[in-house]
Every structure is written in C-alpha cells, then in structure tokens.
Design a protein around this motif. Sequence first.
Motif, short mmCIF file in Angstrom:
data_model
loop_
_atom_site.label_atom_id
_atom_site.label_comp_id
_atom_site.label_asym_id
_atom_site.label_seq_id
_atom_site.Cartn_x
_atom_site.Cartn_y
_atom_site.Cartn_z
N LYS A 59 0.83 -1.21 0.00
CA LYS A 59 0.00 0.00 0.00
C LYS A 59 0.87 1.26 0.00
CE LYS A 59 -0.55 0.08 5.04
NZ LYS A 59 -1.53 0.15 6.16
N ASN A 60 0.28 2.30 -0.59
CA ASN A 60 0.88 3.64 -0.63
C ASN A 60 2.24 3.68 -1.36
OD1 ASN A 60 -1.33 4.65 0.85
ND2 ASN A 60 -0.32 4.15 2.79
N ASN A 61 2.52 2.72 -2.21
CA ASN A 61 3.72 2.68 -3.04
C ASN A 61 3.30 2.44 -4.49
OD1 ASN A 61 5.79 3.00 -1.03
ND2 ASN A 61 5.41 0.87 -0.39
N PRO A 62 4.14 2.90 -5.43
CA PRO A 62 3.79 2.67 -6.85
C PRO A 62 3.63 1.18 -7.13
CG PRO A 62 5.55 4.28 -6.70
CD PRO A 62 5.38 3.71 -5.32
N VAL A 63 2.53 0.85 -7.84
CA VAL A 63 2.29 -0.53 -8.25
C VAL A 63 3.18 -0.81 -9.47
CG1 VAL A 63 0.60 -2.19 -9.08
CG2 VAL A 63 -0.06 -0.46 -7.40
N ILE A 64 3.99 -1.86 -9.37
CA ILE A 64 4.95 -2.16 -10.45
C ILE A 64 4.32 -3.15 -11.42
CG2 ILE A 64 7.19 -3.19 -10.99
CD1 ILE A 64 8.20 -2.16 -8.30
N PHE A 65 4.26 -2.73 -12.69
CA PHE A 65 3.85 -3.58 -13.79
C PHE A 65 5.15 -4.01 -14.50
CE2 PHE A 65 0.27 -0.96 -12.72
CZ PHE A 65 -0.84 -1.77 -12.86
N ASN A 66 5.48 -5.29 -14.37
CA ASN A 66 6.83 -5.76 -14.72
C ASN A 66 6.96 -6.33 -16.13
OD1 ASN A 66 5.25 -7.94 -14.20
ND2 ASN A 66 6.64 -8.93 -12.74
N ILE A 67 5.91 -6.37 -16.89
CA ILE A 67 5.97 -6.92 -18.24
C ILE A 67 5.60 -5.82 -19.23
CG2 ILE A 67 5.08 -8.65 -19.82
CD1 ILE A 67 6.76 -9.79 -17.55
N GLU A 68 6.49 -5.59 -20.23
CA GLU A 68 6.22 -4.59 -21.27
C GLU A 68 5.42 -5.24 -22.40
OE1 GLU A 68 9.96 -3.12 -22.62
OE2 GLU A 68 10.19 -1.67 -20.99
N TRP A 123 2.01 7.51 -11.65
CA TRP A 123 1.99 6.12 -11.21
C TRP A 123 0.66 5.80 -10.54
CZ3 TRP A 123 4.87 9.80 -8.62
CH2 TRP A 123 4.60 10.01 -7.28
N LEU A 124 0.41 4.47 -10.35
CA LEU A 124 -0.76 3.96 -9.65
C LEU A 124 -0.33 3.45 -8.27
CD1 LEU A 124 -2.63 1.92 -12.44
CD2 LEU A 124 -3.16 4.22 -11.60
N ALA A 125 -1.24 3.60 -7.26
CA ALA A 125 -0.95 3.11 -5.91
C ALA A 125 -2.27 2.64 -5.26
CB ALA A 125 -0.31 4.20 -5.08
N VAL A 126 -2.14 1.70 -4.32
CA VAL A 126 -3.31 1.16 -3.60
C VAL A 126 -3.21 1.54 -2.12
CG1 VAL A 126 -3.59 -0.76 -5.20
CG2 VAL A 126 -2.15 -1.05 -3.18
N HIS A 184 9.16 4.30 -26.51
CA HIS A 184 10.20 5.25 -26.10
C HIS A 184 10.70 5.01 -24.68
CE1 HIS A 184 9.91 7.82 -29.68
NE2 HIS A 184 8.59 7.69 -29.60
N LYS A 185 10.28 3.89 -24.09
CA LYS A 185 10.70 3.55 -22.73
C LYS A 185 10.34 4.66 -21.75
CE LYS A 185 12.69 -0.13 -24.37
NZ LYS A 185 12.11 -1.50 -24.14
N ASP A 186 9.14 5.23 -21.99
CA ASP A 186 8.72 6.28 -21.06
C ASP A 186 8.27 5.69 -19.72
OD1 ASP A 186 9.25 8.22 -22.97
OD2 ASP A 186 7.20 8.26 -23.74
N TYR A 187 7.81 4.45 -19.72
CA TYR A 187 7.45 3.78 -18.47
C TYR A 187 8.61 2.91 -18.03
CZ TYR A 187 4.94 1.06 -14.99
OH TYR A 187 4.55 0.46 -13.81
N ASP A 188 8.98 2.99 -16.74
CA ASP A 188 10.08 2.23 -16.17
C ASP A 188 9.51 1.04 -15.41
OD1 ASP A 188 12.38 1.27 -15.00
OD2 ASP A 188 13.06 3.20 -14.22
N VAL A 189 9.77 -0.20 -15.89
CA VAL A 189 9.20 -1.41 -15.29
C VAL A 189 9.88 -1.75 -13.97
CG1 VAL A 189 8.47 -2.37 -17.50
CG2 VAL A 189 10.79 -2.82 -16.65
N THR A 190 10.97 -1.05 -13.62
CA THR A 190 11.65 -1.32 -12.35
C THR A 190 11.13 -0.43 -11.23
OG1 THR A 190 13.41 0.26 -12.90
CG2 THR A 190 13.74 -2.04 -13.56
N THR A 191 10.65 0.77 -11.56
CA THR A 191 10.14 1.69 -10.54
C THR A 191 8.63 1.81 -10.56
OG1 THR A 191 10.35 3.63 -12.00
CG2 THR A 191 12.28 3.02 -10.67
N GLY A 192 7.97 1.41 -11.70
CA GLY A 192 6.51 1.51 -11.79
C GLY A 192 6.05 2.93 -12.09
#
Length: 320
Positions: free
Chosen positions: A209-218, A293-296, A223-231
């Motif tokens: 909770k209260n942290n960026p939700v990481i989506f790990n699959i591209e 980013w998204l967070a829960v 342009h690599k605008d989304y970082d799969v390591t930081t979410g």
Amino acid sequence: MLLRCQPSRIQSHLRENAEETGCESCLLTGSGATSSSNESEKTSWLVSAQNQASEIRVLGETDTIRGKLNVNLVPGESAKKKMLLAVAIVFLTLANTVRCVNSPCHSAMPGMPGIPGIPGKDGRDGQKGAKGESGIPASALGLNELKGEKGVKGSVGPKGKSGPMGPPGPRGDKGLVGLQGEGGVPGNQKRQHQSAFTVARKTAQLPSKNNPVIFNIEITNDHKDYDVTTGQFTCRTSGLYYFVYHASQSSNLCISLYVDGETKASFCDHMSNTHQVTSGGTLVQLLKGQQVWLAVNDYNGMIGVEDNDSVFSGFLVFPD
C-alpha cells in the motif's frame, strides 16, 4: 783566356816575394837593377819565361802548370833558375785576380749563379687557332659495340614533388557489412511527439500500500517512457495524456492515480464474486519531466495470474 801583362808588373810581384823571403838575388828592379852580367842574364831569362807563361791558359789546374814547367826546363840549368821560374809561374797565376793598370787584362773564375728573379706577368692570350678537322665517327671505329662494366648503384635521391592527380581507377569490390551503429536522433517530427505504453503485472503477490504498483511486463513501450523497475511513467513531451487501468482482483480494491505525489483520480470496487475485474481512466495535462503512477491503500486485492491479468496504459493525446 790568355794572360797578357807588362813585364814591370811581373817584376813588382818578384820584388814583393824577395822582400818576404829575404832572397836578394831573386829581386828584379827594372831600370834600377845592378848592371852585372849575372843580373842581365836573370833579366833576359825572366823575360823569356814571361813570354812563355803568357801563352799558358789560366785554368786554375796545378797539373797543367806543372806540365808546362817540365816542358820548358832543360837538363843542366841551375837550381836558382828553376826556383825563379817557379816563382814567376805562381805569381803569374795569382796575377789573374789583380787588375792590370792601363790594360784590359781580366782573368777570373766564374762567379756563383745569382738569385732567380721575380716571375714576370703572364703574357697576353694568343689568337684563336684554326678549327681542327672532324674526327673519325665512333661507328667507323667499332666503339658502339664496346660496353663498359656496370657501375656501382648510387644512393637514393631526395623525394621529388607530387605529380598531378591521375585518372580515377576502376571500382573496387564490395566490402563486408559493418557493425550496426548507435541509434541516431529521431528525425520524424511526429515521431518525436509520440508517447504510448501498455504494461502488465504478472504476479500473484498483492502490491504494497501507498507505493507505486509495479507492472513488470512490457507489452508496448516504444520510447521507454514507463520504467518497469520503478513503476513510474515520466513525461518526455508536454501535452494532454490519457491513462487507464484494468485490474483483476481477488478481494476489495481501491486504486489512485498520482502525478508527482498528487492524487488525480481514485477508484474502489468491493468484491461481489470470487473473481472480478475493475477499471478506470482519466485525462491529465502533464509537463515535461513530471511522473505518473498507480498506488493502492489498505484495499489492495489486485492480482496478476493466468487468465486474470492486470494492465496499465497511457498515451499522448495532444502535445503542447
């Protein structure tokens, strides 16, 4: 050269010799001599000796004088006459060095050669001579067939100047394919103003909770605008963006969309079935460099398993 002197000169030499030797009987005084028969005989004999000696060549050689003396003397003459003749011959020999008075009588040994004089100046150039006859051709003498030995190879000379450029040569063979170079700067204006991504979350683990939700699959991330390591998504081109999510849940779920830590939209869905899907989207005006980013919260029932995916998408609608 003949020695020719006056009788008075010979008598003078005999007088000097008689005074030095003390022989008074050897003295001849010319007109003042004693008029005795002995002295007259001496005088006539000396005159005869003078006439004979005058014919002797003065060469400075003792053997020549001795030979002349032996010829003129005859056996039986007294010793005094012999002595007088010898004295006369000696003084006649020495007399060649004495200058005779009122007579051109000169008889002397040749002197030493003098010192060579200073070389004279060069004479004028002579006249040009006549042209000579033509020589025999070398071909007539057969010299063309003669060939000398090969000489020693000389050293390399200095480098000469560059010559003019020659004509282009033929086209060479095609070379090997080079390595792939680095990517260049995008050249399409439209391409530079594009931004779009879709990423998925593939894990059964619930997000914190209260942290960026990481989506790990591209799925799409040009342009690599989304970082799969930081979410997090980072805005590269300022403009209007649309963001949307589709989440599979196994329990209650509340999701919020943040821009640089500020909540822009929130969505909650309570469970009514065993598995269900919830979604939400919104348009956001972004500046270059802002992050999204998204967070829960405590309701974090988002899952990502087979046949139950959770995805997050975003794209640029209008650039500034």
